[in-house]
Design a protein around this motif. Structure first.
Motif, PDB file in Angstrom:
ATOM      1  N   ALA A   3       0.844  -1.193   0.000  1.00 34.52           N
ATOM      2  CA  ALA A   3       0.000   0.000   0.000  1.00 34.52           C
ATOM      3  C   ALA A   3       0.875   1.237   0.000  1.00 34.52           C
ATOM      4  O   ALA A   3       2.022   1.221   0.472  1.00 34.52           O
ATOM      5  N   LEU A   4       0.335   2.321  -0.531  1.00 37.99           N
ATOM      6  CA  LEU A   4       0.995   3.613  -0.472  1.00 37.99           C
ATOM      7  C   LEU A   4       0.636   4.265   0.858  1.00 37.99           C
ATOM      8  O   LEU A   4      -0.549   4.428   1.168  1.00 37.99           O
ATOM      9  N   VAL A   5       1.638   4.648   1.645  1.00 42.03           N
ATOM     10  CA  VAL A   5       1.414   5.116   3.012  1.00 42.03           C
ATOM     11  C   VAL A   5       2.113   6.453   3.215  1.00 42.03           C
ATOM     12  O   VAL A   5       3.225   6.664   2.728  1.00 42.03           O
ATOM     13  N   PHE A   6       1.445   7.369   3.939  1.00 40.06           N
ATOM     14  CA  PHE A   6       2.159   8.527   4.486  1.00 40.06           C
ATOM     15  C   PHE A   6       1.964   8.562   5.992  1.00 40.06           C
ATOM     16  O   PHE A   6       0.890   8.254   6.507  1.00 40.06           O
ATOM     17  N   GLU A   7       3.031   8.927   6.691  1.00 37.23           N
ATOM     18  CA  GLU A   7       3.047   8.909   8.155  1.00 37.23           C
ATOM     19  C   GLU A   7       3.079  10.306   8.752  1.00 37.23           C
ATOM     20  O   GLU A   7       3.023  10.452   9.983  1.00 37.23           O
ATOM     21  N   SER A   8       3.171  11.319   7.913  1.00 38.79           N
ATOM     22  CA  SER A   8       3.077  12.710   8.350  1.00 38.79           C
ATOM     23  C   SER A   8       2.459  13.508   7.212  1.00 38.79           C
ATOM     24  O   SER A   8       2.626  13.167   6.034  1.00 38.79           O
ATOM     25  N   PHE A   9       1.732  14.557   7.542  1.00 39.32           N
ATOM     26  CA  PHE A   9       1.073  15.354   6.519  1.00 39.32           C
ATOM     27  C   PHE A   9       2.111  16.101   5.693  1.00 39.32           C
ATOM     28  O   PHE A   9       2.968  16.811   6.239  1.00 39.32           O
ATOM     29  N   GLY A  10       2.014  15.907   4.387  1.00 42.88           N
ATOM     30  CA  GLY A  10       2.990  16.496   3.491  1.00 42.88           C
ATOM     31  C   GLY A  10       4.312  15.760   3.475  1.00 42.88           C
ATOM     32  O   GLY A  10       5.249  16.197   2.792  1.00 42.88           O
ATOM     33  N   GLY A  11       4.403  14.635   4.216  1.00 44.00           N
ATOM     34  CA  GLY A  11       5.649  13.894   4.323  1.00 44.00           C
ATOM     35  C   GLY A  11       5.805  12.855   3.227  1.00 44.00           C
ATOM     36  O   GLY A  11       5.027  12.812   2.264  1.00 44.00           O
ATOM     37  N   PRO A  12       6.813  11.983   3.367  1.00 41.35           N
ATOM     38  CA  PRO A  12       7.098  10.990   2.331  1.00 41.35           C
ATOM     39  C   PRO A  12       5.912  10.073   2.056  1.00 41.35           C
ATOM     40  O   PRO A  12       5.170   9.695   2.975  1.00 41.35           O
ATOM     41  N   LEU A  13       5.752   9.727   0.791  1.00 36.42           N
ATOM     42  CA  LEU A  13       4.738   8.773   0.332  1.00 36.42           C
ATOM     43  C   LEU A  13       5.489   7.522  -0.108  1.00 36.42           C
ATOM     44  O   LEU A  13       6.177   7.528  -1.133  1.00 36.42           O
ATOM     45  N   THR A  14       5.370   6.449   0.669  1.00 31.54           N
ATOM     46  CA  THR A  14       6.174   5.257   0.408  1.00 31.54           C
ATOM     47  C   THR A  14       5.281   4.026   0.304  1.00 31.54           C
ATOM     48  O   THR A  14       4.243   3.930   0.967  1.00 31.54           O
ATOM     49  N   VAL A  15       5.702   3.076  -0.506  1.00 27.08           N
ATOM     50  CA  VAL A  15       4.993   1.802  -0.616  1.00 27.08           C
ATOM     51  C   VAL A  15       5.517   0.875   0.470  1.00 27.08           C
ATOM     52  O   VAL A  15       6.725   0.638   0.571  1.00 27.08           O
ATOM     53  N   GLN A  16       4.601   0.365   1.294  1.00 30.05           N
ATOM     54  CA  GLN A  16       4.968  -0.471   2.427  1.00 30.05           C
ATOM     55  C   GLN A  16       4.133  -1.742   2.436  1.00 30.05           C
ATOM     56  O   GLN A  16       3.069  -1.811   1.817  1.00 30.05           O
TER      57      GLN A  16
END
Length: 342
Positions: A3-16
């Motif tokens: 899934a594509l995940v972000f852990e902070s608003f405006g932060g990195p968008l990573t597949v996890q």
């Protein structure tokens, strides 16, 4: 699942790799075949939606195949090909009882109230109320573009504005919603003025039937009034910005109808609505928020008949690994981008 995940608003968008969802008793889990990249997803990533809880998986425009079914679901089986509106209604409140599912007071929205469809699987609530069966001839990529942008534009033009043949329609902002609105208005027999700051977006609007293309950089209301002989009958803000909202209202002729379609997050500034013109010209100021699942048959029928061509607005297909960069760059390229494959 991936899934594509972000852990902070405006932060990195990573597949996890994250846990796959289970269906609620009245819900289903869908294996995602395609998921559209929408400006609303960008707003979620930026922290403009109070429903989003971190970490988060975006995505609310989707089509796919039912992979698991809750114990209380009656209408759907594993293997069914489906899409869904971005507003998942509860089916029990007063608004739902009136058929107005798009303003359900207990709605859920994949990609906002819970993890969304930029993933291999997504959970959807109240399946018997919200799922829409896909016709055999409708591919997943085209169907995914319906869940927010095209269905939203269809309802805004056909059901909220009630556009009539021969009317002038101004569309402010020619992203996915705006281009969809251009196409729907042309199919309804209207004459369309498309407004945008992007030459590429205006070319695509013209290719989909817009009679005039106007640079949105300045003087928009006067230009629209000149082109339409006094102003548009209907004007839509399909972007959701202070300037496009105000321009849309000022572009109307007396007794015209403004429809606000694009989101207007307070964090981006509130528009100065010219209420003096609303009164003097007897204008209507209307809002439009998605479309209920039960209203899809009319839209699907027009697509099957070839009168509407949402597939013509899909300009890019991406893999999930490319989705993060594409989401961060939403609005920089014309047309609709759809993620296919995990």
């Amino acid at each position: 699942m991936r899934a594509l995940v972000f852990e902070s608003f405006g932060g990195p968008l990573t597949v996890q790799d994250v846990p796959a969802p289970d269906p609620a008793p009245g819900g289903v889990v869908v294996r995602v075949g395609a998921s559209g990249l929408c400006r609303s997803d960008w707003h979620a990533w930026q922290g403009h939606d109070p429903d989003v809880v971190l970490p988060h998986v975006p995505g609310h425009e989707l089509a796919g195949t039912v992979a698991a079914v809750g114990a209380d679901v009656r209408r759907w089986r594993v293997g069914d090909r489906v899409t869904v509106p971005f507003v998942n209604a509860c089916g029990r409140c007063a608004q739902c009882a009136a058929g107005e599912h798009q303003v359900c007071t207990r709605q859920t929205q994949p990609g906002f109230t819970h993890w969304g469809s930029m993933a291999e699987y997504v959970a959807l609530d109240a399946a018997d109320v919200n799922l829409v069966a896909l016709p055999d001839g409708l591919d997943a990529v085209t169907a995914a573009s319906l869940g927010c942008r095209f269905a939203t534009a269809f309802r805004a033009v056909a059901q909220v504005a009630r556009v009539r043949p021969g009317e002038w329609v101004a569309v402010h902002g020619c992203g996915g919603v705006g281009l969809s609105a251009v196409q729907v208005a042309v199919a309804a027999g209207a004459r369309v003025v498309a407004v945008d700051v992007s030459p590429a977006a205006l070319r695509l609007a013209a290719a989909n039937g817009a009679e005039h293309a106007v640079d949105g950089g300045g003087g928009v209301p006067a230009t629209v009034a000149e082109l339409t002989g006094g102003g548009a009958h209907v004007s839509l803000d399909a972007l959701g910005a202070a300037v496009t909202c105000e321009n849309s209202i000022r572009s109307l002729r007396p007794r015209g109808r403004h429809v606000q379609v694009g989101l207007l997050p307070p964090a981006q500034g509130r528009p100065e609505v010219p209420m003096d013109l609303v009164v003097a010209r007897e204008l209507q100021v209307l809002g439009s928020h998605g479309m209920a699942a039960h209203a899809y048959p009319e839209l699907l029928g027009l697509i099957a008949a070839g009168r509407l061509r949402p597939q013509a607005l899909v300009t890019r297909e991406l893999g999930l690994d490319e989705a993060g960069a594409a989401l961060a760059a939403v609005g920089r390229g014309p047309g609709i981008a759809v993620v296919t494959g995990s």
